[in-house]
Design a protein around this motif. Sequence first.
Motif, PDB file in Angstrom:
ATOM      1  N   ASP A 127       0.810  -1.220   0.000  1.00 48.35           N
ATOM      2  CA  ASP A 127       0.000   0.000   0.000  1.00 48.35           C
ATOM      3  C   ASP A 127       0.846   1.276   0.000  1.00 48.35           C
ATOM      4  O   ASP A 127       0.303   2.378   0.070  1.00 48.35           O
ATOM      5  CB  ASP A 127      -0.909   0.028   1.235  1.00 48.35           C
ATOM      6  CG  ASP A 127      -2.021  -0.991   1.161  1.00 48.35           C
ATOM      7  OD1 ASP A 127      -2.337  -1.463   0.058  1.00 48.35           O
ATOM      8  OD2 ASP A 127      -2.582  -1.320   2.225  1.00 48.35           O
ATOM      9  N   ALA A 128       2.170   1.150  -0.067  1.00 45.74           N
ATOM     10  CA  ALA A 128       3.052   2.315   0.063  1.00 45.74           C
ATOM     11  C   ALA A 128       2.780   3.392  -0.989  1.00 45.74           C
ATOM     12  O   ALA A 128       2.733   4.579  -0.670  1.00 45.74           O
ATOM     13  CB  ALA A 128       4.518   1.881   0.014  1.00 45.74           C
ATOM     14  N   VAL A 129       2.557   2.979  -2.221  1.00 41.02           N
ATOM     15  CA  VAL A 129       2.293   3.967  -3.284  1.00 41.02           C
ATOM     16  C   VAL A 129       0.970   4.677  -3.017  1.00 41.02           C
ATOM     17  O   VAL A 129       0.884   5.905  -3.139  1.00 41.02           O
ATOM     18  CB  VAL A 129       2.313   3.299  -4.675  1.00 41.02           C
ATOM     19  CG1 VAL A 129       1.838   4.265  -5.751  1.00 41.02           C
ATOM     20  CG2 VAL A 129       3.712   2.798  -4.996  1.00 41.02           C
ATOM     21  N   MET A 130      -0.046   3.914  -2.625  1.00 42.21           N
ATOM     22  CA  MET A 130      -1.335   4.528  -2.313  1.00 42.21           C
ATOM     23  C   MET A 130      -1.186   5.532  -1.172  1.00 42.21           C
ATOM     24  O   MET A 130      -1.768   6.623  -1.214  1.00 42.21           O
ATOM     25  CB  MET A 130      -2.362   3.466  -1.944  1.00 42.21           C
ATOM     26  CG  MET A 130      -3.743   4.070  -1.654  1.00 42.21           C
ATOM     27  SD  MET A 130      -4.971   2.867  -1.173  1.00 42.21           S
ATOM     28  CE  MET A 130      -4.583   2.663   0.540  1.00 42.21           C
ATOM     29  N   VAL A 131      -0.410   5.188  -0.159  1.00 41.49           N
ATOM     30  CA  VAL A 131      -0.202   6.094   0.976  1.00 41.49           C
ATOM     31  C   VAL A 131       0.500   7.365   0.516  1.00 41.49           C
ATOM     32  O   VAL A 131       0.191   8.461   0.999  1.00 41.49           O
ATOM     33  CB  VAL A 131       0.556   5.390   2.123  1.00 41.49           C
ATOM     34  CG1 VAL A 131       0.998   6.376   3.183  1.00 41.49           C
ATOM     35  CG2 VAL A 131      -0.326   4.312   2.739  1.00 41.49           C
ATOM     36  N   MET A 132       1.402   7.259  -0.414  1.00 41.68           N
ATOM     37  CA  MET A 132       2.078   8.457  -0.931  1.00 41.68           C
ATOM     38  C   MET A 132       1.082   9.372  -1.657  1.00 41.68           C
ATOM     39  O   MET A 132       1.159  10.598  -1.539  1.00 41.68           O
ATOM     40  CB  MET A 132       3.239   8.069  -1.853  1.00 41.68           C
ATOM     41  CG  MET A 132       4.356   7.324  -1.137  1.00 41.68           C
ATOM     42  SD  MET A 132       4.971   8.148   0.360  1.00 41.68           S
ATOM     43  CE  MET A 132       5.696   9.596  -0.323  1.00 41.68           C
ATOM     44  N   TYR A 133       0.148   8.766  -2.389  1.00 41.75           N
ATOM     45  CA  TYR A 133      -0.896   9.569  -3.041  1.00 41.75           C
ATOM     46  C   TYR A 133      -1.802  10.235  -1.994  1.00 41.75           C
ATOM     47  O   TYR A 133      -2.170  11.397  -2.146  1.00 41.75           O
ATOM     48  CB  TYR A 133      -1.751   8.715  -3.990  1.00 41.75           C
ATOM     49  CG  TYR A 133      -1.074   8.405  -5.303  1.00 41.75           C
ATOM     50  CD1 TYR A 133      -0.659   9.424  -6.156  1.00 41.75           C
ATOM     51  CD2 TYR A 133      -0.868   7.084  -5.700  1.00 41.75           C
ATOM     52  CE1 TYR A 133      -0.039   9.140  -7.371  1.00 41.75           C
ATOM     53  CE2 TYR A 133      -0.247   6.794  -6.909  1.00 41.75           C
ATOM     54  CZ  TYR A 133       0.160   7.821  -7.734  1.00 41.75           C
ATOM     55  OH  TYR A 133       0.767   7.545  -8.927  1.00 41.75           O
ATOM     56  N   ILE A 134      -2.159   9.477  -0.963  1.00 41.83           N
ATOM     57  CA  ILE A 134      -2.981  10.057   0.104  1.00 41.83           C
ATOM     58  C   ILE A 134      -2.223  11.199   0.773  1.00 41.83           C
ATOM     59  O   ILE A 134      -2.790  12.269   1.023  1.00 41.83           O
ATOM     60  CB  ILE A 134      -3.394   8.986   1.136  1.00 41.83           C
ATOM     61  CG1 ILE A 134      -4.312   7.936   0.508  1.00 41.83           C
ATOM     62  CG2 ILE A 134      -4.086   9.635   2.338  1.00 41.83           C
ATOM     63  CD1 ILE A 134      -4.564   6.720   1.405  1.00 41.83           C
TER      64      ILE A 134
END
Length: 163
Positions: free
Chosen positions: A99-106
């Motif tokens: 989920d690291a990429v999603m967290v960066m977008y968030i």
Amino acid sequence: MILTASQALWLLPPVLPICLYVAWNDMRAMKIPNWSVIALVGVFALFGLIAFGVQDWAWRWSHLAVMLVIGIVANAAGAMGAGDAKFIAAAAPFVALGDAVMVMYILAGCTLAGFVVHRIARHSPIRRMVPDWESWTTGKRFPMGLPLGTTLIFYLAWPIVFG
């Protein structure tokens, strides 16, 4: 999505008040207190074990160590405050590597939205309600506790809301 709704339901309730306090206190005093970071680590130690199981929980402690080293280097380079670095390290075990990429977008969205809302509020009647907040007068500095705290909240709420 790697984080499940079941896991998020274990984690969000104890994390929510800590993240809201971090956001509020960073706007008020431009500081993220050590006790709030320790509390977040404590929540992961207890509730993370229940949510993730022993093996996944144990591996996620490495996220804290890696992000703490990166944060110390970034702080030494003047790229972020020490409280921000410690909060990121304490929040890291909650985030699955998948989920690291999603967290960066968030985080990007929360940072942009937080900056805009903070700057608008600084020039609005809201400022009269809390005139002594240090973040109103820090010039170029921005209270990153606001987007950091809201990022963890949104990440943990995502699987509950959107399943």
